[in-house]
Motif scaffolding. Structure first.
Motif, short mmCIF file in Angstrom:
data_model
loop_
_atom_site.label_atom_id
_atom_site.label_comp_id
_atom_site.label_asym_id
_atom_site.label_seq_id
_atom_site.Cartn_x
_atom_site.Cartn_y
_atom_site.Cartn_z
N GLN A 1 1.01 -0.80 -0.08
CA GLN A 1 0.02 -0.33 -0.18
C GLN A 1 1.21 1.48 -0.08
O GLN A 1 1.55 1.48 1.26
CB GLN A 1 -0.78 -0.03 1.57
CG GLN A 1 -1.54 1.46 1.31
CD GLN A 1 -2.54 1.19 2.47
OE1 GLN A 1 -2.34 0.88 3.85
NE2 GLN A 1 -3.88 1.48 2.34
N ASP A 2 0.57 1.93 -1.50
CA ASP A 2 1.34 3.70 -1.12
C ASP A 2 0.48 4.43 -1.05
O ASP A 2 -0.36 4.49 -1.80
CB ASP A 2 2.66 3.07 -2.60
CG ASP A 2 3.45 2.02 -2.55
OD1 ASP A 2 2.91 1.80 -3.15
OD2 ASP A 2 4.29 1.60 -1.41
N PRO A 3 0.72 6.02 -0.63
CA PRO A 3 0.00 6.66 -0.47
C PRO A 3 -0.86 7.20 -1.60
O PRO A 3 -0.29 7.17 -2.52
CB PRO A 3 0.57 7.94 0.22
CG PRO A 3 1.78 6.83 0.83
CD PRO A 3 2.10 5.94 -0.30
N GLY A 4 -2.26 7.08 -1.83
CA GLY A 4 -2.97 7.51 -3.06
C GLY A 4 -2.99 6.46 -3.82
O GLY A 4 -4.06 7.02 -5.12
N MET A 5 -2.46 4.93 -4.00
CA MET A 5 -2.22 4.54 -4.90
C MET A 5 -3.17 3.13 -4.16
O MET A 5 -3.36 1.87 -5.43
CB MET A 5 -0.80 3.67 -5.32
CG MET A 5 0.11 4.96 -5.18
SD MET A 5 -0.79 5.36 -7.07
CE MET A 5 -0.21 4.56 -8.46
N GLY A 6 -4.36 3.25 -3.87
CA GLY A 6 -5.22 1.82 -2.96
C GLY A 6 -3.85 1.26 -2.74
O GLY A 6 -2.80 0.50 -2.58
N LEU A 7 -4.34 -0.84 -2.60
CA LEU A 7 -3.48 -1.77 -2.46
C LEU A 7 -3.30 -2.44 -4.13
O LEU A 7 -4.16 -2.53 -4.66
CB LEU A 7 -3.73 -3.01 -1.55
CG LEU A 7 -4.06 -2.39 -0.02
CD1 LEU A 7 -5.02 -1.47 0.18
CD2 LEU A 7 -4.57 -3.69 0.70
N LYS A 8 -1.45 -2.65 -4.19
CA LYS A 8 -0.91 -3.21 -5.34
C LYS A 8 -0.93 -4.80 -4.72
O LYS A 8 0.30 -5.17 -3.92
CB LYS A 8 0.00 -2.52 -6.00
CG LYS A 8 -0.74 -1.45 -6.26
CD LYS A 8 -1.63 -1.50 -7.45
CE LYS A 8 -1.90 0.23 -8.35
NZ LYS A 8 -2.50 0.22 -8.81
N LEU A 9 -1.75 -5.42 -5.66
CA LEU A 9 -1.18 -7.17 -5.40
C LEU A 9 0.34 -8.04 -6.04
O LEU A 9 0.30 -7.51 -6.65
CB LEU A 9 -2.38 -8.32 -6.39
CG LEU A 9 -2.36 -9.57 -5.92
CD1 LEU A 9 -2.49 -9.68 -4.30
CD2 LEU A 9 -3.29 -9.93 -6.71
N ILE A 10 1.13 -8.39 -5.29
CA ILE A 10 2.60 -8.97 -4.76
C ILE A 10 2.86 -9.78 -5.58
O ILE A 10 2.63 -10.50 -6.27
CB ILE A 10 3.00 -8.58 -3.80
CG1 ILE A 10 2.74 -6.89 -3.71
CG2 ILE A 10 5.05 -8.92 -4.49
CD1 ILE A 10 4.22 -6.58 -2.12
N TYR A 11 2.17 -11.22 -4.48
CA TYR A 11 1.98 -12.68 -4.79
C TYR A 11 0.99 -13.16 -4.30
O TYR A 11 0.43 -12.34 -3.31
CB TYR A 11 2.48 -12.73 -4.46
CG TYR A 11 4.29 -13.00 -5.17
CD1 TYR A 11 5.41 -12.61 -5.34
CD2 TYR A 11 4.07 -14.52 -6.13
CE1 TYR A 11 6.45 -12.64 -5.68
CE2 TYR A 11 5.21 -14.38 -7.46
CZ TYR A 11 6.62 -13.89 -7.25
OH TYR A 11 7.38 -13.87 -7.89
N TYR A 12 0.36 -14.06 -5.05
CA TYR A 12 -1.21 -15.04 -4.22
C TYR A 12 -0.56 -16.38 -4.04
O TYR A 12 0.41 -16.76 -4.37
CB TYR A 12 -2.07 -14.76 -4.55
CG TYR A 12 -2.55 -15.11 -5.79
CD1 TYR A 12 -2.06 -13.94 -7.47
CD2 TYR A 12 -3.73 -15.44 -6.70
CE1 TYR A 12 -3.26 -14.64 -8.61
CE2 TYR A 12 -3.83 -16.06 -7.89
CZ TYR A 12 -2.98 -15.51 -8.93
OH TYR A 12 -2.92 -16.38 -10.14
N SER A 13 -1.48 -16.86 -3.50
CA SER A 13 -1.60 -18.29 -3.53
C SER A 13 -2.37 -18.81 -3.15
O SER A 13 -3.50 -18.72 -2.64
CB SER A 13 0.12 -18.83 -1.93
OG SER A 13 -0.40 -20.55 -2.11
N VAL A 14 -2.91 -19.41 -3.79
CA VAL A 14 -4.39 -20.05 -4.06
C VAL A 14 -4.31 -21.62 -2.66
O VAL A 14 -5.58 -22.41 -2.59
CB VAL A 14 -5.12 -21.33 -5.31
CG1 VAL A 14 -5.16 -19.83 -6.29
CG2 VAL A 14 -4.37 -21.43 -6.26
N GLY A 15 -3.40 -22.46 -2.61
CA GLY A 15 -3.26 -23.46 -1.55
C GLY A 15 -1.40 -23.86 -1.44
O GLY A 15 -0.75 -23.44 -1.80
N ALA A 16 -1.62 -24.43 -0.06
CA ALA A 16 -0.05 -24.84 -0.23
C ALA A 16 1.01 -25.59 -1.33
O ALA A 16 0.25 -26.52 -2.69
CB ALA A 16 0.58 -26.51 0.98
#
Lengths: 113, 113
Positions: free
Chosen positions: A37-52
């Motif tokens: 989260q950077d000011p005025g930029m909302g949230l940006k997705l870096i990585y995600y995981s759908v399971g181990a």
């Protein structure tokens, strides 16, 4: 339930240093996410995981790495810290596919100087 | 592709007056829509969501939101604002078959006594 926990809360890194941001959840959620989260930029997705054992890149993955060896833990690794990585990092999780909301951790404030 | 727009960076209202925070979205298929609130130095907290069915969704702390498919909007409302509602509000969208949420840039709400 502790929910989603993140450590550390704050960290100052020098350029070129490495660190791991820890994230854990005790809700048996399959899906986990890392945002910045950077000011005025909302949230940006870096990585995600759908399971181990399963991870995938988000919008802004460069300079980061993740692993998911267990359902509970989803650490984020910064290998060569740069000033552009100064941000607040949030980890989140949700149950599974379907219309479930994400639960967020309290965040890690990282400064790279 | 999916995206969210929150056209107002800031909303200022007097305590006891109605509060509206605007959100428009774009998705290629059917949307799940969410509102989150963030208090200073905290993680995001879930307020409410639209999945399907009734266009008026009620959530936590007296908030509600109206889904309008023709205008692709999901505005957050509260009939009578409180000083304690002062916070940063995020709208988010996810296409039904997607894993990832897309967030708006956020709207800062200030409620004056």
């Amino acid at each position: 339930n502790a929910g989603v926990t993140q450590t550390p809360k704050f960290r100052i890194l020098k350029i070129g240093q490495s660190m791991t941001l820890q994230c854990a959840q005790d809700m048996n959620h399959n899906y986990m996410y890392w945002y910045r989260q950077d000011p005025g930029m909302g949230l940006k997705l870096i990585y995600y995981s759908v399971g181990a054992g399963i991870t995938d890149k988000g919008e802004v993955p460069n300079g980061y790495n993740v692993s998911r060896s267990t359902t509970e833990d989803f650490p984020l690794r910064l290998e060569l810290a740069a000033p552009s990585q100064t941000s607040v990092y949030f980890c989140a999780s949700r149950l599974t596919s379907g219309a479930y909301e994400q639960y967020f951790g309290p965040g890690t404030r990282l400064t790279v100087t | 592709a999916q995206s969210v727009a929150q056209p107002e960076d800031q909303v200022n209202v007097a305590e006891g007056n109605p509060l509206t925070v605007k959100c428009t979205y774009s998705v290629s298929g059917n949307p799940y829509l969410f509102w989150y609130v963030q208090y200073p130095n905290r993680g995001l907290q879930f307020l409410l969501k639209y999945i399907t069915g009734d266009n008026l969704v009620k959530g936590s702390y007296g908030f509600e939101a109206e889904f309008n498919k023709s205008q692709t909007s999901f505005h957050l409302k509260k009939p009578s604002a409180l000083v304690s509602d002062s916070a940063l509000y995020f709208c988010a969208v996810r296409e039904v078959r997607d894993y990832k949420l897309s967030f708006g840039a956020g709207t800062t709400v200030t409620v004056r006594a």
